[in-house]
Motif scaffolding. Sequence first.
Motif: not given
Length: 439
Positions: A307-327
């Motif tokens: 529930x944090x109000x993040x700045x525009x250069x940060x995107x918060x996600x609950x979960x993320x697909x590591x294999x897709x994202x990390x590369x």
Amino acid sequence: MHVMLTTYGTRGDVQPFVALGRGLIDKGHRVTVAAPGRFAVFITDHDLEFTPLTDALIALMDDPQFAHASDPKVSALGKLRSLFAIGKKARGLQDTLLDDIFRAIEQGKPDVIVFHPKTFGALPIGRHFGIPVVMAQLIPSFIPTGDYPHMGIPDLGPSGILARWYNRVTGKLICRVLNATLRRQVCRWAVRRQNGIETKSLDILRSCKSGTLPIIHAFSNAVINRPKDWPTHATVTGYWFLDGTAQTNPPDPALQNFVESHKNLIYIGFGSMPGNDPTAMAEMIAEAVSQAGVSAIVATGWGGMGDIDWPSNILAVREVPHKWLFPKVDIVIHHGGAGTCAAALRAGRPSIIIPFFGDQPFWAKCLHRLGVAPRPIKPAKLDAAMLAQQIKTVLETPSYQNNAEHLASKIAADDGIANAIAEITRAAEQSDLPKTGSL
């Protein structure tokens, strides 16, 4: 054959077993996964049979005492008190977990059992029913070696005669204490339940040493080379990665757009670690990202930062697909859990690690030794300036990226699941256990 996989813990403890289960199904075997009930949908979505184990022990991670024990600001004495309180609660719940494992095996009637050490009851219960049993480890924790110290034991540094002796002796000591603790829990449970399980001869350590208990380790020799002083029945298979699933598919459009529109992108996530002060942690992360001049994807996980109000250069996600994202990122910043380390290594990306407890310091030192991560940051010393400096250091030092890419190519050459299946099949075929129970 019908293979039962028993595992317990967080997502990082369950996902590799799901990957192994899929590999077994592809080879024509039937697979049942016994795991915490909260993972039912995740497991059945991968077309695996599922039998639930109690969630009660995992729920202790939501206990304030757990957060207190992992808070770097708490004194050593305060942490010990919290750990003692958690341990007391856990002991009372172990009987329920053992009951569930007994029920799963008795009703499932598998041909072979592959168990995570956290479901150690599968060893005596499986033998009670005359079922061959294989222990599967995501970390090296049950066989002492002179190559490195056991987790939680200080590292003397460069290997030598004294260091190897120290590693073996301290490793044997830790394993004996662990063995005695597990044996005592099972013995008390068997006496209370009067289920006929013979526990006097239960000795996991001796079984590991003698070869009566095959052990497969789900990591790569390129990361931790198999020690030459291990017994022959202890093998290192390579990682068990879950492919061809939602973990590899593109995520929601917001995440995809963010990735495509930002450069100098990093990932920050601490998995299942509870947040003691989510707001303070979020402010520290935002400041570090700003000072380093990068953009970031922050996985809030169970840390309370949703529930944090993040700045525009940060995107918060609950979960993320590591294999897709990390590369697609330049650095993976995390707590050092085995699963996240494996995903970062596979993607060929350097890490920055802030280890909290358990096996995390072990993996943090390992990745630092491999040259794919700077020296781990101690949680008590973590602040925005330190994190920003490490981000800049990794980005400006090509060797981190080069080492990570070289290591990724070695990991890609492994066929961990196929190697594991070969060991499981061999254990099932060579077993001559008498059936002492009734199935």
